[in-house]
Design an enzyme around this catalytic site. Sequence first.
Site, PDB file in Angstrom:
ATOM      1  N   ASP A 133      18.210  -8.089  -4.627  1.00  0.00           N
ATOM      2  CA  ASP A 133      18.081  -8.699  -5.885  1.00  0.00           C
ATOM      3  C   ASP A 133      19.106  -9.654  -6.559  1.00  0.00           C
ATOM      4  O   ASP A 133      19.495  -9.720  -7.465  1.00  0.00           O
ATOM      5  CB  ASP A 133      18.139  -7.746  -7.211  1.00  0.00           C
TER       6      ASP A 133
ATOM      7  N   GLN B 240      16.537  -7.746   1.057  1.00  0.00           N
ATOM      8  CA  GLN B 240      17.384  -6.579   0.503  1.00  0.00           C
ATOM      9  C   GLN B 240      18.969  -6.893   0.684  1.00  0.00           C
ATOM     10  O   GLN B 240      19.109  -8.182   0.542  1.00  0.00           O
ATOM     11  CB  GLN B 240      17.036  -5.114   1.238  1.00  0.00           C
TER      12      GLN B 240
ATOM     13  N   PRO C  36      13.372  -0.971 -14.332  1.00  0.00           N
ATOM     14  CA  PRO C  36      14.566  -1.494 -15.104  1.00  0.00           C
ATOM     15  C   PRO C  36      15.640  -1.298 -13.924  1.00  0.00           C
ATOM     16  O   PRO C  36      15.840  -0.322 -13.362  1.00  0.00           O
ATOM     17  CB  PRO C  36      14.940  -0.898 -16.585  1.00  0.00           C
TER      18      PRO C  36
ATOM     19  N   GLY D  63      11.279  -8.697  -3.121  1.00  0.00           N
ATOM     20  CA  GLY D  63      10.251  -9.210  -4.109  1.00  0.00           C
ATOM     21  C   GLY D  63      11.196 -10.517  -4.873  1.00  0.00           C
ATOM     22  O   GLY D  63      12.347 -10.110  -5.202  1.00  0.00           O
ATOM     23  N   HIS D  64      10.704 -11.511  -4.812  1.00  0.00           N
ATOM     24  CA  HIS D  64      11.526 -12.486  -5.551  1.00  0.00           C
ATOM     25  C   HIS D  64      10.575 -13.587  -6.383  1.00  0.00           C
ATOM     26  O   HIS D  64       9.525 -13.840  -6.110  1.00  0.00           O
ATOM     27  CB  HIS D  64      12.575 -13.334  -4.817  1.00  0.00           C
TER      28      HIS D  64
ATOM     29  N   LYS E  27      18.534 -14.101  -3.911  1.00  0.00           N
ATOM     30  CA  LYS E  27      18.090 -14.808  -2.612  1.00  0.00           C
ATOM     31  C   LYS E  27      16.907 -15.671  -2.556  1.00  0.00           C
ATOM     32  O   LYS E  27      17.142 -16.929  -2.138  1.00  0.00           O
ATOM     33  CB  LYS E  27      18.223 -13.871  -1.588  1.00  0.00           C
TER      34      LYS E  27
HETATM   35  P1  IMO Z   1      14.897  -7.833  -2.554  1.00  0.00           P
HETATM   36  O1  IMO Z   1      14.711  -8.302  -1.275  1.00  0.00           O
HETATM   37  C1  IMO Z   1      16.542  -4.203  -4.329  1.00  0.00           C
HETATM   38  C2  IMO Z   1      15.772  -0.393  -2.500  1.00  0.00           C
HETATM   39  C3  IMO Z   1      14.680   0.555  -3.330  1.00  0.00           C
HETATM   40  C4  IMO Z   1      15.237   1.850  -2.907  1.00  0.00           C
HETATM   41  C5  IMO Z   1      15.737   1.827  -1.453  1.00  0.00           C
HETATM   42  C6  IMO Z   1      14.763   1.975  -0.208  1.00  0.00           C
HETATM   43  O2  IMO Z   1      13.941  -8.168  -3.744  1.00  0.00           O
HETATM   44  O3  IMO Z   1      16.412  -7.937  -2.750  1.00  0.00           O
HETATM   45  P2  IMO Z   1      12.376   1.109   0.381  1.00  0.00           P
HETATM   46  O4  IMO Z   1      11.181   0.797  -0.383  1.00  0.00           O
HETATM   47  O5  IMO Z   1      12.923  -0.196   1.047  1.00  0.00           O
HETATM   48  O6  IMO Z   1      12.260   2.101   1.366  1.00  0.00           O
HETATM   49  O7  IMO Z   1      13.424   1.512  -0.661  1.00  0.00           O
HETATM   50  O8  IMO Z   1      15.900   0.266  -1.254  1.00  0.00           O
HETATM   51  N1  IMO Z   1      15.118  -1.771  -2.114  1.00  0.00           N
HETATM   52  C7  IMO Z   1      15.509  -2.842  -2.841  1.00  0.00           C
HETATM   53  N2  IMO Z   1      16.262  -2.810  -4.131  1.00  0.00           N
HETATM   54  N3  IMO Z   1      15.858  -5.145  -3.770  1.00  0.00           N
HETATM   55  C8  IMO Z   1      14.979  -5.280  -2.981  1.00  0.00           C
HETATM   56  O9  IMO Z   1      14.746  -6.368  -2.182  1.00  0.00           O
HETATM   57  C9  IMO Z   1      14.930  -3.811  -2.432  1.00  0.00           C
HETATM   58  N4  IMO Z   1      13.962  -3.385  -1.497  1.00  0.00           N
HETATM   59  C10 IMO Z   1      14.056  -2.136  -1.232  1.00  0.00           C
HETATM   60  O10 IMO Z   1      14.825   0.505  -4.555  1.00  0.00           O
HETATM   61  O11 IMO Z   1      16.587   2.118  -3.389  1.00  0.00           O
HETATM   62 MG    MG Z   2      13.868  -8.041  -5.588  1.00  0.00          MG
END
Ligand code: IMO
Ligand code: MG
Length: 418
Positions: free
Chosen positions: A14, A216, A296, A41-42, A17
């Site tokens: 988050d 991520q 949140p 997710g973005h 990106k």
């Molecule tokens: P973007 O691409 C923030 C976190 C989840 C959890 C851990 C494992 O939007 O930056 P998972 O479902 O991947 O097995 O969960 O990783 N997590 C993220 N946190 N942004 C994301 O993606 C995330 N994708 C997974 O909250 O702590």
């Molecule tokens: Mg995200």
Amino acid sequence: MFKTLAVLGLQFGDEGKGKIVDYLSSSFEIVARYQGGANAGHTVITGGKVFKFHLIPSGILHGTICVLGNGMVIDPIQLLEEMKMVQDYSPQKKLRISERAHVVMPYHKEQDRVEEEKKSNRIGTTGKGIGPAYEDKYGRIGIRMVDLINRERLEEKVRLALKMKEGIIEKSFSVKDIVQEYHEAGLRLKKNIIDTGEFLRKSIEEGRSVLFEGAQGTHLDVDFGMYPFVTSSNTSIGGAITGLGIPPHYISNVMGVVKAYTTKVGEGPFPTEIKGKIAEEILKKGNEYGTTTGRPRRIGWLDINLVRYSVELSGVRYIAISKIDILSGLDEVKVSYAYEYNGKITRKIPSDPAEISKLKPVYKVFDGWEFTGKDLKHEIPKNMKKYIKFIEEKTGAKVVIISLGASREDTKLLGRIK
Ligand code: IMO
Ligand code: MG
């Protein structure tokens, strides 16, 4: 020198990106994602329209060719829905999906739920079945995009997978229904499913420009993040090589995205986490709610030492800072650059999460700043400049982009990438 750039997150995901990739992708012919799935997710807001992406790179909005690499785990039903959302941008022509990418099946989501429930130390996953899909990949019972097209093979593989999951998952699934739905999805995607590794290597050799998009963040990397509070893929630079099928020297530059403060969703240690009034202010002003789960996010000050680690790990030379406007109006802004641990000052991040929880951040305090106008055409406030300089000093990378808010229009290029 090849015309390629990898863009990845240097914190806990988050970082913004999606917005940076969207901003840059008009200068690239191809955007390729290399790991993760719909846990990412973005949001891209452009021309007053809101697009929420989980699988397709936002480059699709620019008419860029978008690649979903073999390192990803893809939910084909969700992918078809996302393609519908951007149907005005001809995704049928622009999307290339790796035949080797693994498929997230409905029983993976069930397994994700059951496994989380059984853990005393929950991870707080997104519930999208990401971990179980990767478990099946490495357990060699995974279903790949190529399998969706062959009905008999698909049926055989679904049968085997469900047999292996007896006693693990609680809900029962009908092999027939799954095969029907997923084979149909496979047929609808058939034209887009190719050998993306070969496509990318050839394109790069021919001099086409490619942006490699990470999902991520580095501290969610399965090897280098705060294990087990991580996702199940390599979010740092190595993931781009294995997740796309390209040699390392095809990556000319690496850019990291850093949010001006830190957020985290899910469980696990978070040294600079803050609670109370300032955290609530940042949460609201920054709209820090998960795009995928709506949860949140936890809020904290910028931990520049975590960013420094990510810079070293992935060879990051350039930094894009996002959401720096959210900090505007605060009396003071803090950045942690080291920790106090067992009575000593250290920058080392322990491998044991219980030890990470004992780190006490050492802060440098900056005077706050105020924006005179919304867009960055105005002079950057003096105190904000000091903040940016400090980030460069502590990481050794150059800040080349700063971006505000969520809209594409509010982004400023500070320097050229050489
Ligand atoms: P973007 O691409 C923030 C976190 C989840 C959890 C851990 C494992 O939007 O930056 P998972 O479902 O991947 O097995 O969960 O990783 N997590 C993220 N946190 N942004 C994301 O993606 C995330 N994708 C997974 O909250 O702590
Ligand atoms: Mg995200």
